[in-house]
Design a protein around this motif. Structure first.
Motif, short mmCIF file in Angstrom:
data_model
loop_
_atom_site.label_atom_id
_atom_site.label_comp_id
_atom_site.label_asym_id
_atom_site.label_seq_id
_atom_site.Cartn_x
_atom_site.Cartn_y
_atom_site.Cartn_z
N PRO A 55 0.81 -1.22 0.00
CA PRO A 55 0.00 0.00 0.00
C PRO A 55 0.84 1.27 0.00
N GLU A 56 2.01 1.22 0.67
CA GLU A 56 2.90 2.39 0.66
C GLU A 56 3.40 2.70 -0.74
N THR A 57 3.70 1.64 -1.50
CA THR A 57 4.14 1.84 -2.89
C THR A 57 3.01 2.43 -3.72
N VAL A 58 1.78 1.98 -3.47
CA VAL A 58 0.63 2.54 -4.18
C VAL A 58 0.50 4.02 -3.86
N LYS A 59 0.67 4.39 -2.58
CA LYS A 59 0.60 5.81 -2.20
C LYS A 59 1.63 6.63 -2.97
N ASP A 60 2.83 6.07 -3.10
CA ASP A 60 3.88 6.78 -3.84
C ASP A 60 3.48 6.95 -5.30
N HIS A 61 2.91 5.88 -5.90
CA HIS A 61 2.48 5.96 -7.29
C HIS A 61 1.36 6.99 -7.46
N VAL A 62 0.41 7.00 -6.54
CA VAL A 62 -0.71 7.96 -6.63
C VAL A 62 -0.18 9.39 -6.52
N ARG A 63 0.76 9.59 -5.60
CA ARG A 63 1.35 10.92 -5.44
C ARG A 63 2.05 11.35 -6.73
#
Length: 225
Positions: free
Chosen positions: A184-192
């Protein structure tokens, strides 16, 4: 579930959407159509078949409001998902305030139907990204300006496009992470990063750009890392 619609052509379209769901989706969601009928038959249909969900399809959403209000007054009332060919921000908001579990646009419903069915049967709300954006920003949901969407997504990496496609389907970060086998942290980075590259203020605007640019990926249950 039951399908409520006064227009046989649209009803056949809704039935076709359900039939087009992959087999894995039917098994996970345990979907089956138990009855079909007109909106005036809603109370009797619910009483006789006790569906967990009603899908109401109509031209502009207004015709579904009496059904939503009627069903809400029934004991053990099912969730109601409205699929409209077009709808205004005001009418979508009115449906939600009066008890509708979700509102989708007919033209984009096939790409959102799986997660929307899961959401409303679990007690959550489901909105097409363009409707959610319309409610937040106050413009008609039927509008679909390009605004250079294709150009904005052209520079994205393959992984970023995958994340954007799932974002456009309305999935939360945890579901995107599970689908793509990342954290999920990687997803947050991608969304950002996506918001920066797409010049979007938030994930809802990014989802709207995905829809405008027709960014799609394989269904979530088929995605591999």
């Amino acid at each position: 579930m039951g399908i409520i619609d006064d227009r046989s052509l649209c009803r056949a379209g809704l039935r076709g959407m359900l039939q087009a769901l992959p087999p894995d989706s039917h098994r996970k969601l345990r979907t089956s159509v138990v009855a079909e009928g007109k909106r005036t038959q809603a109370a009797a249909l619910v009483t006789n078949t006790r569906p967990d969900l009603l899908i109401s399809g109509d031209a502009c959403g207004k015709d579904s409001l009496p059904l939503v209000e009627t069903v809400a007054r029934l004991p053990a009332s099912p969730a109601v998902l409205v699929i409209a060919e077009r709808i205004t921000q005001r009418d979508a908001s009115t449906l939600l305030v009066n008890g509708a579990a979700g509102v989708l646009l007919h033209r984009s419903a096939p790409q959102h139907l799986t997660w929307a069915l899961a959401a409303v049967t679990e007690g959550s709300r489901a909105l097409s990204p363009e409707i959610a954006d319309a409610i937040i920003h106050g413009h008609p949901a039927s509008a679909r300006p390009a605004n250079g969407a294709q150009e904005r997504v052209a520079g994205l990496s393959t992984r970023e496009r995958e994340v954007l496609a799932l974002l456009g389907d309305g999935l939360p970060n945890r579901a995107i992470a599970q689908a793509l086998h990342i954290s999920p942290e990687t997803v947050k980075d991608h969304v950002r990063t996506l918001c920066i590259k797409l010049r979007a203020d938030n994930r809802i605007q990014a989802a709207r750009i995905a829809w405008q640019a027709d960014v799609t990926t394989v269904p979530v249950w088929d995605v591999t890392g």
